[in-house]
Enzyme design. Structure first.
Site, PDB file in Angstrom:
ATOM      1  N   GLY A  68       0.772  -1.240   0.000  1.00 15.56           N
ATOM      2  CA  GLY A  68       0.000   0.000   0.000  1.00 15.56           C
ATOM      3  C   GLY A  68       0.800   1.286   0.000  1.00 15.56           C
ATOM      4  O   GLY A  68       0.217   2.363   0.078  1.00 15.56           O
ATOM      5  N   TRP A  70       2.553   2.859  -2.422  1.00 12.35           N
ATOM      6  CA  TRP A  70       2.261   3.729  -3.566  1.00 12.35           C
ATOM      7  C   TRP A  70       0.838   4.274  -3.474  1.00 12.35           C
ATOM      8  O   TRP A  70       0.574   5.411  -3.854  1.00 12.35           O
ATOM      9  CB  TRP A  70       2.461   2.965  -4.875  1.00 12.35           C
ATOM     10  CG  TRP A  70       3.884   2.988  -5.342  1.00 12.35           C
ATOM     11  CD1 TRP A  70       4.999   2.955  -4.564  1.00 12.35           C
ATOM     12  CD2 TRP A  70       4.351   3.054  -6.696  1.00 12.35           C
ATOM     13  NE1 TRP A  70       6.128   2.991  -5.340  1.00 12.35           N
ATOM     14  CE2 TRP A  70       5.769   3.047  -6.646  1.00 12.35           C
ATOM     15  CE3 TRP A  70       3.714   3.100  -7.933  1.00 12.35           C
ATOM     16  CZ2 TRP A  70       6.552   3.101  -7.801  1.00 12.35           C
ATOM     17  CZ3 TRP A  70       4.496   3.140  -9.081  1.00 12.35           C
ATOM     18  CH2 TRP A  70       5.891   3.150  -9.020  1.00 12.35           C
ATOM     19  N   ASP A 104      -7.527 -10.425  -9.501  1.00 12.39           N
ATOM     20  CA  ASP A 104      -6.588 -10.548 -10.607  1.00 12.39           C
ATOM     21  C   ASP A 104      -6.982  -9.526 -11.661  1.00 12.39           C
ATOM     22  O   ASP A 104      -8.097  -9.546 -12.178  1.00 12.39           O
ATOM     23  CB  ASP A 104      -6.675 -11.974 -11.160  1.00 12.39           C
ATOM     24  CG  ASP A 104      -5.711 -12.232 -12.316  1.00 12.39           C
ATOM     25  OD1 ASP A 104      -5.199 -11.257 -12.894  1.00 12.39           O
ATOM     26  OD2 ASP A 104      -5.498 -13.419 -12.644  1.00 12.39           O
ATOM     27  N   ASP A 129       3.907  -0.854  -9.268  1.00 10.30           N
ATOM     28  CA  ASP A 129       5.228  -1.229  -8.755  1.00 10.30           C
ATOM     29  C   ASP A 129       5.287  -2.748  -8.594  1.00 10.30           C
ATOM     30  O   ASP A 129       5.980  -3.270  -7.735  1.00 10.30           O
ATOM     31  CB  ASP A 129       5.475  -0.539  -7.413  1.00 10.30           C
ATOM     32  CG  ASP A 129       6.941  -0.606  -6.985  1.00 10.30           C
ATOM     33  OD1 ASP A 129       7.816  -0.537  -7.866  1.00 10.30           O
ATOM     34  OD2 ASP A 129       7.205  -0.722  -5.773  1.00 10.30           O
ATOM     35  N   LYS A 169       7.157  -0.538 -13.143  1.00 13.28           N
ATOM     36  CA  LYS A 169       8.527  -0.986 -12.922  1.00 13.28           C
ATOM     37  C   LYS A 169       8.914  -2.029 -13.969  1.00 13.28           C
ATOM     38  O   LYS A 169       8.121  -2.908 -14.293  1.00 13.28           O
ATOM     39  CB  LYS A 169       8.670  -1.583 -11.520  1.00 13.28           C
ATOM     40  CG  LYS A 169      10.055  -2.175 -11.259  1.00 13.28           C
ATOM     41  CD  LYS A 169      10.342  -2.330  -9.788  1.00 13.28           C
ATOM     42  CE  LYS A 169       9.397  -3.254  -9.086  1.00 13.28           C
ATOM     43  NZ  LYS A 169       9.617  -3.296  -7.635  1.00 13.28           N
TER      44      LYS A 169
END
Length: 259
Positions: A68, A70, A104, A129, A169
């Site tokens: 959590g 970000w 998902d 991320d 990322k």
């Protein structure tokens, strides 16, 4: 499209050196003192300082949001008029000012839940991320990382409003140019940025995509299809574990050249 159900598990051995390095980590100490759930919060802060991705009143989706950090930064940046949604296959403790979902992102039901929270508002920013569960094998970790990042790019391409932004990322190595090229077909500005908050030994960097185009360039392929083609063009295939009933990845394999 690749689906990652059960990535290979890896039991991390906590060495004395690892413990000492984390104990000395100033970003970890600062994150803890400021109430952030992970040191990675400072990576997004540095991205924000440089690119101003998040704006007051924006609607933001954080893919792979656990634990959590970000999501917390996104809430700070968009203010009370903004909307922040975090989604992960792991349950994330509630973040004040945000909605966290378990699901998902490749599942249509999860996308419908996200649209329900937006309640008709457009999505301005997608951040991710997301990382693979590391195995310690470069070929496997790089393959899974590319799959996850490209999956996030396809979701962003589908949900973002024109001129929207996407950050994910990626790890330097085989195949990275495939996702960069796929992003350039979808955004007018695509670049890479390595925050100083990243670990010195890490090969991670962040793909910064700005100004979502109204229509994708190219032949209409998804980012995942584009990546698959790119890997084939550079002589790489993605292997699967044939001994299981799922689609678990086992890494990259070079295609043998024919004489």
């Amino acid at each position: 499209m690749f689906r990652i159900h059960n990535p290979p598990r890896w039991r991390k051995v906590v060495s004395k050196r690892w413990y000492q390095e984390n104990k000395r980590d100033p970003w970890r100490r600062d994150a803890k003192s400021k109430g952030y759930r992970a040191r990675s919060a400072y990576k997004l802060k540095q991205i924000q300082e440089r690119f101003r991705i998040l704006k007051l009143g924006d609607s933001v989706l954080d893919i792979g949001c656990y634990p959590g950090g970000w999501t917390q930064v996104a809430v700070e940046e968009v203010g009370t008029e903004g909307i922040v949604i975090g989604v992960d296959i792991l349950a994330t403790s509630p973040v004040e000012g945000a909605t966290t979902l378990v699901g998902d992102i490749t599942n249509e039901g999860t996308v419908e839940a996200i649209m329900g929270v937006l309640d008709g508002r457009g999505l301005n920013v997608v951040i991710s991320d997301i990382s693979p569960r590391l195995t310690g094998r470069y070929d496997t970790d790089q393959a899974i990382s590319l799959e996850l990042s490209t999956m996030a790019l396809d979701v962003a391409s589908r949900l973002l409003v024109p001129k929207g932004c996407f950050v994910t990322k990626v790890f330097q190595g085989a195949g990275i140019e495939g996702i960069v090229e796929a992003a350039r077909l979808r955004f007018s500005s695509v670049g890479r940025f390595s925050p100083t908050a990243s670990r010195t030994a890490s090969s991670e960097t962040y793909l910064i995509c700005q100004n979502r185009l109204k229509k994708n360039k190219g032949d209409g392929k998804t980012a995942m299809e584009y990546l698959q083609r790119h890997l084939g063009n550079i002589g790489i295939v993605v292997e699967r574990d044939q001994g299981t009933n799922d689609d678990s990845l086992v890494g990259f394999r070079k295609i043998e050249k024919r004489e």
